[in-house]
Design an enzyme around this catalytic site. Structure first.
Site, PDB file in Angstrom:
ATOM      1  N   THR A  74      35.726  45.066  19.332  1.00 58.54           N
ATOM      2  CA  THR A  74      34.357  45.296  19.795  1.00 58.54           C
ATOM      3  C   THR A  74      33.289  44.219  19.356  1.00 58.54           C
ATOM      4  OG1 THR A  74      34.860  47.344  20.421  1.00 58.54           O
ATOM      5  CG2 THR A  74      32.587  46.792  20.476  1.00 58.54           C
ATOM      6  N   ASN A 153      44.109  47.237  29.314  1.00 57.99           N
ATOM      7  CA  ASN A 153      44.284  48.254  28.450  1.00 57.99           C
ATOM      8  C   ASN A 153      44.632  49.537  29.250  1.00 57.99           C
ATOM      9  OD1 ASN A 153      41.466  47.706  28.880  1.00 57.99           O
ATOM     10  ND2 ASN A 153      41.090  49.862  28.298  1.00 57.99           N
ATOM     11  N   GLN A 181      45.029  44.079  23.489  1.00 58.94           N
ATOM     12  CA  GLN A 181      46.340  44.848  24.055  1.00 58.94           C
ATOM     13  C   GLN A 181      47.682  44.019  23.718  1.00 58.94           C
ATOM     14  OE1 GLN A 181      46.651  48.187  24.098  1.00 58.94           O
ATOM     15  NE2 GLN A 181      44.707  48.684  24.242  1.00 58.94           N
ATOM     16  N   SER A 201      42.547  43.482  17.169  1.00 59.86           N
ATOM     17  CA  SER A 201      42.496  44.616  16.422  1.00 59.86           C
ATOM     18  C   SER A 201      43.399  45.282  15.808  1.00 59.86           C
ATOM     19  CB  SER A 201      41.728  45.652  17.553  1.00 59.86           C
ATOM     20  OG  SER A 201      41.482  46.947  16.830  1.00 59.86           O
ATOM     21  N   HIS A 203      44.127  48.442  14.462  1.00 58.63           N
ATOM     22  CA  HIS A 203      44.521  49.803  14.847  1.00 58.63           C
ATOM     23  C   HIS A 203      45.335  49.777  16.066  1.00 58.63           C
ATOM     24  CE1 HIS A 203      41.754  51.346  18.089  1.00 58.63           C
ATOM     25  NE2 HIS A 203      40.797  50.476  17.610  1.00 58.63           N
ATOM     26  N   THR A 242      30.668  41.287   2.203  1.00 58.03           N
ATOM     27  CA  THR A 242      32.089  41.416   1.515  1.00 58.03           C
ATOM     28  C   THR A 242      33.487  41.491   2.049  1.00 58.03           C
ATOM     29  OG1 THR A 242      30.741  42.193  -0.428  1.00 58.03           O
ATOM     30  CG2 THR A 242      33.219  42.552  -0.735  1.00 58.03           C
ATOM     31  N   CYS A 328      37.710  54.629  24.913  1.00 59.90           N
ATOM     32  CA  CYS A 328      36.408  54.588  24.351  1.00 59.90           C
ATOM     33  C   CYS A 328      35.548  55.047  25.596  1.00 59.90           C
ATOM     34  CB  CYS A 328      36.168  52.744  24.418  1.00 59.90           C
ATOM     35  SG  CYS A 328      37.472  52.162  23.360  1.00 59.90           S
TER      36      CYS A 328
HETATM   37  N1  PLP Z   1      39.420  45.142  24.296  1.00 61.82           N
HETATM   38  C1  PLP Z   1      40.365  45.804  24.795  1.00 61.82           C
HETATM   39  C2  PLP Z   1      41.415  45.474  25.723  1.00 61.82           C
HETATM   40  C3  PLP Z   1      40.727  47.306  24.002  1.00 61.82           C
HETATM   41  O1  PLP Z   1      41.889  48.116  24.454  1.00 61.82           O
HETATM   42  C4  PLP Z   1      40.064  47.788  23.104  1.00 61.82           C
HETATM   43  C5  PLP Z   1      40.082  49.068  22.557  1.00 61.82           C
HETATM   44  O2  PLP Z   1      40.402  50.043  23.230  1.00 61.82           O
HETATM   45  C6  PLP Z   1      39.030  46.973  22.563  1.00 61.82           C
HETATM   46  C7  PLP Z   1      38.560  45.774  23.241  1.00 61.82           C
HETATM   47  C8  PLP Z   1      37.949  47.402  21.578  1.00 61.82           C
HETATM   48  O3  PLP Z   1      38.832  47.503  20.302  1.00 61.82           O
HETATM   49  P1  PLP Z   1      37.997  48.051  18.830  1.00 61.82           P
HETATM   50  O4  PLP Z   1      38.714  49.210  19.040  1.00 61.82           O
HETATM   51  O5  PLP Z   1      38.956  47.379  17.774  1.00 61.82           O
HETATM   52  O6  PLP Z   1      36.720  47.786  18.872  1.00 61.82           O
END
Ligand code: PLP
Length: 390
Positions: A74, A153, A181, A201, A203, A242, A328
């Site tokens: 994000t 996603n 993704q 990302s 996670h 940092t 989200c």
């Molecule tokens: N873009 C896509 C395609 C995603 O699947 C996600 C997370 O669901 C994001 C952006 C946002 O990622 P983050 O959780 O690292 O902010």
């Protein structure tokens, strides 16, 4: 751990044990600040970050200087979209994106729209793909940025970016692709050669939450994008604050693990996905929303006519973790914007499930999931008078 089956790997993944192990020393023993240049605590942290960056860059086939650490995709998306708009404001005020992007892109575009930029939202077809002719027609001399995700996603659909990249660059515009993704699931070397910006990302790849990367091609002089977080001059002034050594070391390890056996894991996941999809397609009238030739190996998206989607999710929630859209966005009662962009009618879009599998999914889990969902759908339909009268 819950006894529930986990079929929501696109929302997030568990942090791998090996990742946790490599991070731990950097919290307590080797806790130095990478910017402390006068003692070994700082030197050690700095060298851990440098090793992590060169490892990640090698896997991605890019230069370490092309990578800026952020808190996640994000933030990277905000950094690229707002950064390009600010830097090229004098050149133009037009952005092209699609209606099927992640909310991180769509909400940032809405913000830029309010800030005086004009955004064209391209339609997608029933498979979730953009139409090249529509894209060509949308390009203008004042288009500064094209923003088209690589892997979706929700549906797992992969956009063929080659022609889009050529047309974008011929037009003198820059190309950003949300590759969040795709990392660890499909090869990215070619994509990163043809786009100007991408994002990742931790996670989503069995790494920690709160760490991500912005890829900026040709960022050697660190002057490609204006910075939005000032202070301290870290990352050559592109993002102050940092540097988070443990999370960076963990992210690098997670990418190492993903690349170790990427091809065989992709094959394994594809087989499980096909098995899951075939099992669910046995359910009467079920519709698959993920049919492209190019798609993620782990994602299944299906709709069940004559089923109340909200009730179905509640019924499933004790046994299996699934989603009906992006995590989200799960607070929203609107049907998935991706499905409605694909032209799927609202009632069917409501009655949808996204199942995303991953490293710890077994064949046994797939069989259980098919049985649980089949039974839950049939129970929902038993209570639906319209189902009787169909
Ligand atoms: N873009 C896509 C395609 C995603 O699947 C996600 C997370 O669901 C994001 C952006 C946002 O990622 P983050 O959780 O690292 O902010």
């Amino acid at each position: 751990m819950y006894s529930q089956l986990y079929f929501d790997y696109n929302a997030t993944t568990p942090c791998a044990k090996q990742v946790v192990d490599v991070m731990l020393p950097y919290f307590h023993e080797d806790f130095g600040n990478p910017s402390s240049s006068h003692h070994p605590y700082g030197w050690l942290a700095k060298s851990a970050v440098e090793d992590a960056s060169s490892g990640i860059a090698k896997h991605l086939g890019v230069s370490p200087s092309d990578l800026i650490y952020t808190s996640g995709s994000t933030e990277s998306i905000n950094m690229v979209l707002k950064g390009v708009c600010r830097k090229y404001r004098n050149k133009g005020n037009h952005i092209i994106t699609t209606k099927a992007e992640h909310k991180a892109v769509l909400d940032t575009c809405a913000f830029l729209d309010e800030d005086g930029f004009e955004v064209t939202y391209l339609d997608v077809d029933s498979e979730g793909l953009i139409q090249i002719e529509q894209f060509k027609a949308a390009l203008r001399p004042e288009t500064i940025l094209v923003c088209i995700m690589y892997a979706n996603n929700e549906t797992g659909v992969i956009q063929p970016l080659e022609e889009i990249a050529v047309l974008t660059h011929e037009n003198g515009s820059l190309l950003f692709s949300d590759t969040t993704q795709a990392l660890g699931k499909v090869r990215l070397d070619t994509v990163l050669q043809i786009v100007d910006f991408a994002c990742f990302s931790g996670h989503k790849v069995y790494g920690p939450k709160g760490i991500g990367l912005t890829y900026i091609k040709g960022n050697e002089d660190y002057s490609q994008l204006p910075s939005f977080i000032q202070g301290g001059g870290q990352q050559k002034g592109q993002r102050g604050g940092t540097i988070n050594t443990p999370l960076i070391v963990g992210f690098a390890k997670a990418i190492d693990l993903a690349y170790e056996n990427q091809d065989s894991e992709k094959k394994r996941l594809e087989n499980l996905r096909d098995q899951l999809e075939a099992g669910l397609l046995e359910i009467e009238l079920v519709v698959s929303n993920s049919n492209t030739a190019q798609r993620l190996p782990n994602t299944v998206h299906v709709s069940f006519p004559f089923v109340d989607g909200a009730n179905l999710l509640v019924a499933l929630s004790r046994q299996i973790a699934v989603s009906n859209g992006s995590a989200c966005n799960s607070a929203s009662v609107e049907p998935s914007h991706v499905l409605t962009a694909m032209g799927i009618e609202r009632s069917l879009a409501y009655a949808s499930l996204r199942l995303s599998i991953g490293r710890y999914t077994s064949e046994n889990d797939i069989e259980k999931a098919i049985a649980i969902i089949t039974s839950a759908v049939s129970k929902q339909r038993e209570n639906n008078i319209l189902w009787e009268r169909r």
